[in-house]
Design a protein around this motif. Structure first.
Motif, PDB file in Angstrom:
ATOM      1  N   MET A   1       4.900  53.727  17.289  1.00 49.56           N
ATOM      2  CA  MET A   1       3.842  52.727  16.780  1.00 49.56           C
ATOM      3  C   MET A   1       4.104  52.377  15.326  1.00 49.56           C
ATOM      4  N   LEU A   2       4.280  53.398  14.421  1.00 52.07           N
ATOM      5  CA  LEU A   2       4.297  53.500  13.007  1.00 52.07           C
ATOM      6  C   LEU A   2       5.592  52.484  12.700  1.00 52.07           C
ATOM      7  N   ARG A   3       6.888  52.727  13.478  1.00 57.43           N
ATOM      8  CA  ARG A   3       7.998  52.038  13.192  1.00 57.43           C
ATOM      9  C   ARG A   3       7.895  50.523  13.597  1.00 57.43           C
ATOM     10  N   CYS A   4       7.381  50.239  14.563  1.00 55.23           N
ATOM     11  CA  CYS A   4       7.005  48.813  14.872  1.00 55.23           C
ATOM     12  C   CYS A   4       6.093  48.169  13.933  1.00 55.23           C
ATOM     13  N   ARG A   5       5.012  49.057  13.266  1.00 56.02           N
ATOM     14  CA  ARG A   5       4.275  48.251  12.228  1.00 56.02           C
ATOM     15  C   ARG A   5       5.253  48.119  10.985  1.00 56.02           C
ATOM     16  N   ARG A   6       5.986  49.052  10.642  1.00 60.02           N
ATOM     17  CA  ARG A   6       6.793  48.940   9.444  1.00 60.02           C
ATOM     18  C   ARG A   6       7.945  47.818   9.670  1.00 60.02           C
ATOM     19  N   LEU A   7       8.416  47.580  10.790  1.00 56.36           N
ATOM     20  CA  LEU A   7       9.420  46.557  11.364  1.00 56.36           C
ATOM     21  C   LEU A   7       8.678  45.143  11.078  1.00 56.36           C
ATOM     22  N   ALA A   8       7.539  45.032  11.450  1.00 53.55           N
ATOM     23  CA  ALA A   8       6.586  43.774  11.506  1.00 53.55           C
ATOM     24  C   ALA A   8       6.190  43.525  10.041  1.00 53.55           C
ATOM     25  N   ASN A   9       5.868  44.510   9.444  1.00 55.65           N
ATOM     26  CA  ASN A   9       5.564  44.429   7.885  1.00 55.65           C
ATOM     27  C   ASN A   9       6.833  43.832   7.056  1.00 55.65           C
ATOM     28  N   ARG A  10       8.100  44.299   7.473  1.00 58.13           N
ATOM     29  CA  ARG A  10       9.405  43.910   6.862  1.00 58.13           C
ATOM     30  C   ARG A  10       9.471  42.400   7.230  1.00 58.13           C
ATOM     31  N   GLN A  11       9.382  42.151   8.499  1.00 53.73           N
ATOM     32  CA  GLN A  11       9.807  40.721   8.951  1.00 53.73           C
ATOM     33  C   GLN A  11       8.688  39.769   8.266  1.00 53.73           C
ATOM     34  N   LEU A  12       7.300  40.342   8.219  1.00 48.04           N
ATOM     35  CA  LEU A  12       6.583  39.394   7.278  1.00 48.04           C
ATOM     36  C   LEU A  12       6.807  39.227   6.147  1.00 48.04           C
ATOM     37  N   ASP A  13       7.090  40.033   5.209  1.00 53.83           N
ATOM     38  CA  ASP A  13       7.539  40.300   3.968  1.00 53.83           C
ATOM     39  C   ASP A  13       8.790  39.216   3.663  1.00 53.83           C
ATOM     40  N   ALA A  14       9.867  39.480   4.651  1.00 52.09           N
ATOM     41  CA  ALA A  14      11.042  38.391   4.747  1.00 52.09           C
ATOM     42  C   ALA A  14      10.525  37.227   4.680  1.00 52.09           C
ATOM     43  N   ARG A  15       9.541  36.612   5.770  1.00 55.81           N
ATOM     44  CA  ARG A  15       9.186  35.395   5.882  1.00 55.81           C
ATOM     45  C   ARG A  15       8.416  34.836   4.602  1.00 55.81           C
TER      46      ARG A  15
END
Length: 52
Positions: A1-15
């Motif tokens: 779950m934490l990995r998914c959140r981190r990935l989502a945060n990274r993607q959002l940050d990149a966007r």
């Protein structure tokens, strides 16, 4: 779950970073356009002043 959140945060940050870069580019282009327009208008004012 934490990995998914981190990935989502990274993607959002990149966007967000990409959107900011695009927005900055658009603003810089507007500045260039307005500076060109200001120089043109200034030259026209000078010509009109000389003509009178």
């Amino acid at each position: 779950m934490l990995r998914c959140r981190r990935l989502a945060n990274r993607q959002l940050d990149a966007r967000s970073k990409e959107m900011k870069t695009r927005y900055t580019y658009v603003l810089e282009r507007k500045v260039q356009t307005l500076q060109t327009e200001a120089a043109t208008l200034s030259a026209q004012v000078t010509l009109l002043q000389v003509g009178t």
